[in-house]
Design a protein around this motif. Structure first.
Motif: not given
Length: 307
Positions: A161-165, A266-269, A286-289
């Motif tokens: 999932v994309t967390a930001g640019r 961010i990647a997870i299985r 994700a919040d910190q990013i």
């Protein structure tokens, strides 16, 4: 199940020794267990391939079933965890360097306060190695980056999932003048090592400006890049998270044409997000990013000396 897991590890790692090291066994023990598995299955599972070994067709069929069984076991563990009142357990995170500096400390502090029974272990790992390590179950959460025109591979079994640019910037020693890429054809460059996505993108950006970069320093340490620039030893292309993480001054930051940005993800299985512990860690990161990227960097704003 133990023997199926051993066989799966051999398929992922490529050798008995590597599988044994990953699982904390010795190679002879792994070999013995796989011979027992062959007797149970009634078919050979490994065959020589030069100095290495390869899986037989029967072994590959077993590995496919082992993957399914392991996913079901992870789902069962997640369901058990959901029944608890608190978030607990151990989550293993792999992060690339700039996210490690800018994002991980804040995420860990937030998790420590909200979920004191949760243990998070973090390893700095090059992005090129991170996704295979996730699928090998060395890690539960992986921070990824990819660059314009150079996306990371996508593989079955991972949920990304994309967390930001994160904007990319040209960094030079302090100067009052606006600098463009074509102006830097003859200067020394500080780039990441050959073969990395960052290096391929940076080289392409220079070639697009009409020159081949004269590389004086190669390092995966972006913080070192900025210190070398600060010392007047070259110029570099640096992501915004790196600039914000260490508040470098004594440098001038210049915008690049088209305002290119790398994708931070961010990647997870697949399916592991049902685990409350993994979900909590992913959300905290994700919040910190989002917070760090929202703070941003403005071209030309950083001057003085390097903290």
């Amino acid at each position: 199940m133990k023997r199926l897991r051993l066989l799966r590890e051999v398929s992922v790692r490529g050798t008995l020794a590597a599988a044994a090291e990953a699982l904390g066994y010795n190679a002879s023990s792994v070999s013995h267990q796989l011979k027992l598995l062959e007797k149970e299955v009634g078919a050979p599972l490994l065959e020589p391939a030069g100095r290495k070994i390869r899986l037989t067709e029967e072994a590959r069929i077993l590995v496919e079933h082992a993957e399914t069984i392991i996913r079901h076991l992870e789902a069962a563990e997640a369901d058990i965890a959901l029944s608890r009142q608190s978030v607990r357990g151990t989550v293993r995170v792999a992060s690339f360097q700039t996210a490690g500096h800018a994002v991980i400390p804040g995420a860990l502090l937030a998790l420590q306060e909200e979920h004191p029974e949760l243990e998070v272990r973090v390893v700095h790992l090059p992005v090129e190695e991170a996704l295979p390590a996730l699928l090998a179950r060395d890690f539960d959460v992986v921070l990824q980056e990819d660059y314009p025109g150079h996306p990371q591979m996508t593989v079955e079994g991972a949920e990304i999932v994309t967390a930001g640019r994160d904007r990319l910037w040209l960094v030079t020693p302090e100067t009052p003048d606006r600098v463009r890429l074509p102006d830097l054809a003859g200067v020394g460059w500080i780039l990441e090592p050959r073969g990395t996505l960052a290096r391929r993108w940076a080289t392409g950006a220079c070639r697009g400006a009409g020159f081949e970069p004269r590389v004086r320093f190669e390092s995966s340490d972006v913080m070192l890049h900025m210190r070398l620039v600060n010392a007047g030893l070259g110029v570099a292309l640096v992501p915004g998270l790196a600039l914000g993480a260490n508040k470098p001054v004594g440098l001038t930051v210049h915008e690049l044409p088209g305002q290119p940005a790398r994708r931070v993800a961010i990647a997870i299985r697949s399916g592991s997000g049902r685990s409350p512990a993994i979900a909590a860690v992913r959300q905290a990161i994700a919040d910190q990013i989002a917070e760090k990227l929202a703070a941003g960097v403005s071209g030309g704003e950083l001057r003085g000396g390097l903290d």
